[in-house]
Design a protein around this motif. Sequence first.
Motif, PDB file in Angstrom:
ATOM      1  N   LEU A  57       0.899  -1.157   0.023  1.00  0.00           N
ATOM      2  CA  LEU A  57       0.092  -0.072  -0.043  1.00  0.00           C
ATOM      3  C   LEU A  57       0.933   1.182  -0.045  1.00  0.00           C
ATOM      4  CD1 LEU A  57      -2.781   1.488   0.498  1.00  0.00           C
ATOM      5  CD2 LEU A  57      -2.551   1.136   2.910  1.00  0.00           C
ATOM      6  N   ALA A 124       2.805  -1.284   4.365  1.00  0.00           N
ATOM      7  CA  ALA A 124       2.120  -0.019   3.966  1.00  0.00           C
ATOM      8  C   ALA A 124       3.614   1.119   4.235  1.00  0.00           C
ATOM      9  CB  ALA A 124       1.178   0.483   5.155  1.00  0.00           C
ATOM     10  N   LEU A 145      -3.641   2.531   9.995  1.00  0.00           N
ATOM     11  CA  LEU A 145      -2.711   1.567   9.396  1.00  0.00           C
ATOM     12  C   LEU A 145      -2.086   0.184  10.027  1.00  0.00           C
ATOM     13  CD1 LEU A 145      -0.744   4.624   8.001  1.00  0.00           C
ATOM     14  CD2 LEU A 145      -1.510   2.615   6.559  1.00  0.00           C
TER      15      LEU A 145
END
Length: 239
Positions: A57, A124, A145
């Motif tokens: 991500l 992420a 997150l």
Amino acid sequence: MTAATKIEVAANSSARLFQDMWGIYRKVVDYNYLNHREAYAALREVLRHQRPGFTFLDIACGDASFSAAALAGLPAGRYIGIDLSQPALDDAAANIAALPCPSELRHGNFVEWLSACEASVDVAWIGLSLHHLPFERKLEAMQHLRRLVGPSGTLLVYENTRRTSESRAGWMKRWDRQRKHFSAFSGLEWLLLTTHVHSMDYPETASDWQELGHQAGFARMREHYRSTFDLFRLFSFSA
Ligand SMILES: C[S@@+](CC[C@H](N)C(=O)[O-])C[C@H]1O[C@@H](n2cnc3c(N)ncnc32)[C@H](O)[C@@H]1O
């Protein structure tokens, strides 16, 4: 103006700035003034140790040029990028086209998007974008997150970092001393960039980053890279 409205205005003016100033930002990147090459090499080193099929991500991906290079040849299973700037996303679409995995690009504000996001991701990554938020909003984003990466994933951030006991003004003074190194920049380009930095950037100390990670539910933080003039650092967080 309420705090939420102020943040909304800040996010919108940040987006406008990057739409207007994309050329200046590209020049910063091309001349490696913010150590993109070294930071993304450190990111790639972490990615090399991910299990095949990992999901990546890319928060505030910009044109994703360095992320695409960091992922090149690695067995990623899915790429998701989000950014406020449509011109940047148009370039990102071309830059990630060669990735050997499904990819998606989202146009929007990551602060809002994260709160509704249900995706589960292995890695992420936030490259130079979380520092626009004040501490409490950074924490909110990092809590989301933490939920997305779960117990086995990793969050990595490359962000403005103050030295121990250094004030925001102290960090800005060190930033201003960079002028002499930005030799390819005209006076106007430097002025536009540095005005943005002074009005939008909120660096944290390493112990603040540790506290943010802790409060967000990450047990471990590790420093992977420190930029040439110690203005930016790359940290990873895991449960
Ligand atoms: C300094 S650039 C970083 C781009 C890239 N991650 C890198 O490492 O070079 C900041 C990017 O964040 C985006 N951005 C800023 N605030 C945002 C927000 N709230 N939501 C989504 N994107 C945002 C800007 O459009 C811009 O592309």
